[in-house]
Enzyme design. Structure first.
Site, PDB file in Angstrom:
ATOM      1  CG  HIS C 366      -2.201  -0.751   0.985  1.00  0.00           C
ATOM      2  ND1 HIS C 366      -2.309  -2.095   1.207  1.00  0.00           N
ATOM      3  CD2 HIS C 366      -3.404  -0.352   0.521  1.00  0.00           C
ATOM      4  CE1 HIS C 366      -3.525  -2.496   0.895  1.00  0.00           C
ATOM      5  NE2 HIS C 366      -4.220  -1.453   0.472  1.00  0.00           N
ATOM      6  N   GLY C 367       2.046   1.176   0.507  1.00  0.00           N
ATOM      7  CA  GLY C 367       2.863   2.389   0.504  1.00  0.00           C
ATOM      8  C   GLY C 367       4.263   2.111   0.995  1.00  0.00           C
TER       9      GLY C 367
END
Lengths: 77, 331, 536
Positions: C366-367
């Site tokens: 996600h990041g």
């Protein structure tokens, strides 16, 4: 073999009618946590080594599927 | 289901959608001066020889009827709210193409010369688009301004006015009224008066200061002005540029207004047009801050009457006489 | 404003439709492929170089895998009679080694692009801080690499295919345009879903003719997606962003409301986009994978992750969780524990280890930052705990005599799950961990609103006017009731509507169309129409 498998399944998920169900995976009745529990039990009970490639719906959708899987694994060894 | 049946059902739905869309437009698109202005322009089309453009400062200030009396012309005020200089340019071009324009009065707004993002990119305006009668000018305007996503707003104008939904009921009522349908002025606080001029006697005594610094002016604005000068010169049209007066307190709050003023005076000299900033008219004191203004910058009907007297004097006078009417600060 | 709602894309799509339904079956895949590559260029303004490389690597390694697999089969079939059991096993092992090598090389190449673009700066940052802690101050320049469009999605989609070929689940695809389309298919390229080869690519083989029914359904889905994304998500954005960027200016209750709305905004944005992608694809006759199934009706976090971003979780389950769980190491561990009689632990420990790995990587996907990793890992941890203490939890419920099958209890679990998800969102919504903790502290200290005014409760949106706020809330309510209907009847509302009379369908279409047209916020270049008195 059938009896043994049924026993393992019933203990795992007493709420499911394993005798008659034929879409345990595709209908989402058995979830991934059930599968992982099952894998260990089956491999111990029948002395077979399951691989990831064996985790397909056909092999686990019904008790019959599981029987064929175990028999195939036994043959391969 | 046969094809004909299916197609006719589809056609029925599409027709229903078009009708519903039309009704929503009727309810949401507000009553605008465009309704009267365009009717007036079309009605007087052959007679108009003088054009007034600018933003709302001009729309509330310059009265064609009073100008006509003094300048012996037939004028039309095509100023619109928040009109940008390039929009004025297109309007001038359009009127030159369609009417027999001899003189243009361009009202400026100091704010447009202020370096702020809002001034940098003005998109397509449906109001300006509607005011362009000449197909050639319209096409040029579209070529310059149109972006593909504008198509939604153009096809369905309610999109732009969706927040007007709370006024939908009164809007419909007005649009169905006798006055609206016959292009007569509404009985409202700020109503369309005549040939583009909007008359109001609204009056706010407080002054809102405008804490901005005009030291660095937007060059793009001057470029546009130059283009306008060239357009008028090329068509033998006399260009007059002016700035309406604002309240004293407002004037005082703007830093370096003098920079803007001097730039304009310089440009008017070099480009050969008359520029009159009525903030420096020698009779400025005659406009009362308390009664002659709608708000800090816009004249109201009372102010406009007084202003028109000065306006006509300044623009009918000779260059020398005109110079004497203003008291610009030196240096 | 998204590419799917821009006039340019809509016009191009209509042109695509005309061409696509007219050409013979053989040409449909190449046309979609050309359109997908054109779409990629239109959106990213860059040539899809890396996607091409990934496609090539995927195509070739899959073919090579197939060659080895087929080779193994023919070899063994030919020599069946001659070989002993042991010899057969030895040959199988050799071939397996080769297959594994090809797979690993292919995976490494594909993932290295993803790793390079997405995680280089993160790794460098952490390496430097680590060195700094050891006393060595190393300066490094952040590379700030721009990720190639869709790399997180097409990498996973391609590697899933490669693994499927390795597992002999699908045969390697010889048709290069078909595989290239599978990698680049335009409705999925920007935000997923991550498709599976057997379900997606098989559809490329069929001839797709125009279907009015599919057109209606597609348009309905697209419009509904517009409501979610353009009306709900885009209008909630100023509220949520205001709070996440400047939480110290807000009261506890405002932070609470903001975070509660964040969940709605995220869902509306993501699922709205999915609906649009799904709608466009449906018109062309291709069904893409389901990615959301009314996730906020989940009664537990585990269920939530079976309903939210389904394609990603399903990918992680099939291609990471099971392989890790069934790895020799963990299988041995399980066996050992079972042998010692610890049946529960034998099941749980390998499961928990696998889950920890999966959720760590989910967070990382996600990041490229610690908050996301911690967020992912926290999700995993909570699910691990609920598994571990499931029995104890049941015991507590029994002792408190809670009717676990009552509707009230179900509602309680649903609300509890939403609050839990919101709480977890705290971790990665604010700029840093410290900010998250501070914001949380402010919220806990003062959860009751100081004023009951609209501008206090809905900061940010209210700047867009009371009408916008009202419309947004109305849209949220509509979304809720539609979801409730779909959850209860287990059928998608638009499918149900399509079964009604043409008049009902027409009315719904007109209602949706004008709701979107009137209220969906336009692009940045909206017309400067307007009736403004004052100069601005």
């Amino acid at each position: 073999m059938r009896e043994q498998i049924l026993e393992i399944l019933q203990e795992l998920r007493p709420d499911v009618d394993f005798e008659n169900e034929t879409a345990l995976i595709t209908d989402g009745i058995l979830e991934s946590f059930d599968i992982v529990a099952l894998v260990g039990e089956l491999s111990d009970a029948f002395g077979v080594e399951l691989h990831v490639a064996d985790l397909v719906p056909d092999n686990f959708n019904s008790v019959d599927g599981m029987i064929s899987l175990i028999e195939k694994l036994r043959d391969d060894e | 289901m046969t094809h004909i049946k299916r197609l006719s059902k589809l056609a029925a739905v599409i027709l229903a959608a078009v009708i519903v869309g039309g009704l929503i437009n009727f309810a949401l698109v507000p009553v605008m001066y465009e309704h009267w202005a365009q009717h007036d322009r079309n009605g007087y089309s052959d007679r108009i020889d003088t054009l007034i453009v600018g933003d709302s400062l001009t729309m509330y200030s310059v009265q064609p009827s009073l100008l006509d009396k003094n300048a012996k012309c037939f004028s039309f005020n095509s100023a619109t709210a928040a009109q940008f200089l390039d929009e004025s340019y297109y309007l001038i071009k359009d009127f030159i193409a369609r009417e027999h324009i001899k003189t243009v009065y361009l009202g400026l707004d100091y704010y447009r010369f202020y370096n702020v993002e809002a001034n940098d990119e003005n998109g397509l305006s449906d109001i300006i688009l509607k005011r362009l009668n000449d197909p050639g000018v319209k096409a040029e305007y579209l070529r310059e301004k149109f972006k593909p996503d504008d198509i939604f707003d153009l096809l369905f104008r309610s999109r732009v006015y969706s927040d007007k939904i709370t006024q939908a009921a009164s809007n419909v009522k007005t649009k169905l009224s006798y006055e609206y349908r016959h292009y007569l002025p509404l009985n409202e606080e700020s109503s369309y008066y005549d040939r583009g001029f909007v008359l109001t006697y609204r009056n706010e005594p407080e002054t809102e200061e405008h804490d901005i610094d005009l030291a660095n002016l937007r060059t793009a604005e001057f470029d546009m002005l130059k283009k306008t000068v060239e357009l008028c010169a090329a068509n033998g049209v006399k260009l007059n540029v002016f700035h309406t007066p604002m309240k004293y307190a407002r004037m005082d709050s703007i830093k370096n207004y003098g920079v803007f003023l001097n730039a304009m005076l310089e440009m008017s000299e070099s480009c050969g047009f008359r520029y009159c900033d009525f903030n420096y008219y020698r009779g400025r004191g005659g406009l009362s801050d308390d009664t002659c203004f709608i708000n800090s910058s816009h004249l109201n009907g009372r102010g406009s009457e007084i202003f028109m007297d000065w306006f006509c004097k300044a623009f009918t006078a000779s260059d020398e006489e005109c110079g004497g009417l203003f008291d610009y600060p030196t240096g | 404003m998204t590419v799917f709602t821009s006039a340019g894309f809509i016009i191009l799509f209509v042109l695509l439709m005309i061409v696509y339904f007219v050409v013979p079956k053989k040409a449909q895949t190449p046309i979609l492929l050309a359109f997908s590559y054109g779409f990629y260029f239109m959106v990213s303004r860059k040539l899809p170089v890396y996607m091409l490389i990934t496609t090539a690597v995927t195509y070739l390694s899959a073919l090579l895998l197939q060659r080895i697999t087929d080779g193994q089969k023919t070899y063994l079939d030919d020599k069946k009679a001659e070989l002993t059991g042991d010899e057969k096993k030895e040959i199988k092992r050799k071939f397996e080694k080769r297959r594994k090598l090809v797979l690993v090389i292919g995976l490494v190449i594909n993932f290295s692009f993803l790793a390079f673009f997405k995680y280089t700066d993160f790794l460098l940052d952490n390496a430097c801080s680590l060195l700094a802690n050891l006393g060595l101050n190393v300066e490094h320049q952040a590379l700030n690499l721009v990720l190639p469009l869709g790399i997180s999605f097409y990498t996973f989609q391609s590697t899933g295919y490669m693994i499927d070929v390795y597992r002999k689940k699908v045969a390697a695809e010889r048709n290069l345009p078909k595989l290239a389309l599978f990698v680049s298919y335009f409705p999925q390229i920007i935000e997923g879903p991550i498709g599976r080869f057997d379900r997606l690519a098989s559809q490329f083989d069929q001839k797709h003719s125009f279907s009015f029914d599919r057109l209606k359904k597609g348009i309905c889905l697209i419009l509904w997606g517009c409501v979610k994304k353009l009306i709900i998500a885009d209008n909630l954005a100023p509220l949520v962003n205001g709070i996440s960027e400047n939480y110290s200016q807000f009261g506890g209750s405002q932070i609470l409301i903001g975070m509660l709305f964040y969940g709605i905004q995220l869902y509306a944005d993501f699922s709205g986009y999915m609906d649009m992608a799904s709608g466009y694809s449906k018109i062309l006759g291709i069904e893409i994978a389901e990615n959301f199934r009314r996730p906020y009706f989940s009664t537990s976090l585990a269920e939530f992750w079976r309903r939210w971003h389904i394609s990603l979780c399903s990918w992680f389950k099939d291609y990471l969780f099971y392989p890790v769980f069934m790895s020799k190491g963990l299988m041995k561990l399980g066996k050992k524990l079972r042998a010692k009689g610890h049946r529960e632990a034998a099941k749980n420990v390998p499961t928990f280890i696998s889950m920890a790995v999966v959720w760590f990587l989910t967070g990382l996907w996600h990041g490229a930052c610690w908050p996301e990793i911690v967020w992912g890992f926290s999700n995993g941890l909570i699910m691990i705990f609920s598994l571990q203490f499931a029995k104890a939890y049941d015991g507590v419920n029994k002792a408190l005599r809670i009717k676990t099958d009552s509707a009230v209890w179900k509602c309680f679990r649903i609300v509890r799950t939403y609050l839990l998800v919101t709480l977890l969102n705290f971790i990665c919504t604010f700029a840093t961990f410290r900010d998250s903790l501070s914001a949380f502290a402010i919220m806990i200290k003062n959860p009751v609103p100081a004023y009951l005014s609209v501008s206090y409760l809905f900061p940010g949106i209210i700047d867009r006017g009371i009408v916008t706020l009202a419309v947004t809330l109305l849209a949220c309510l509509t979304l809720f009731f539609v979801s409730l209907y779909e959850e209860k009847k287990n059928v998608l509302l638009y499918e149900a509507i399509m079964k009604k009379s043409w008049i009902v369908q027409g009315l719904v279409f007109i209602l949706l169309l004008f709701f979107v047209l009137v209220f969906a916020v336009g692009g940045e270049n909206g017309l400067s129409g307007g009736f403004m008195y004052a100069q601005f």
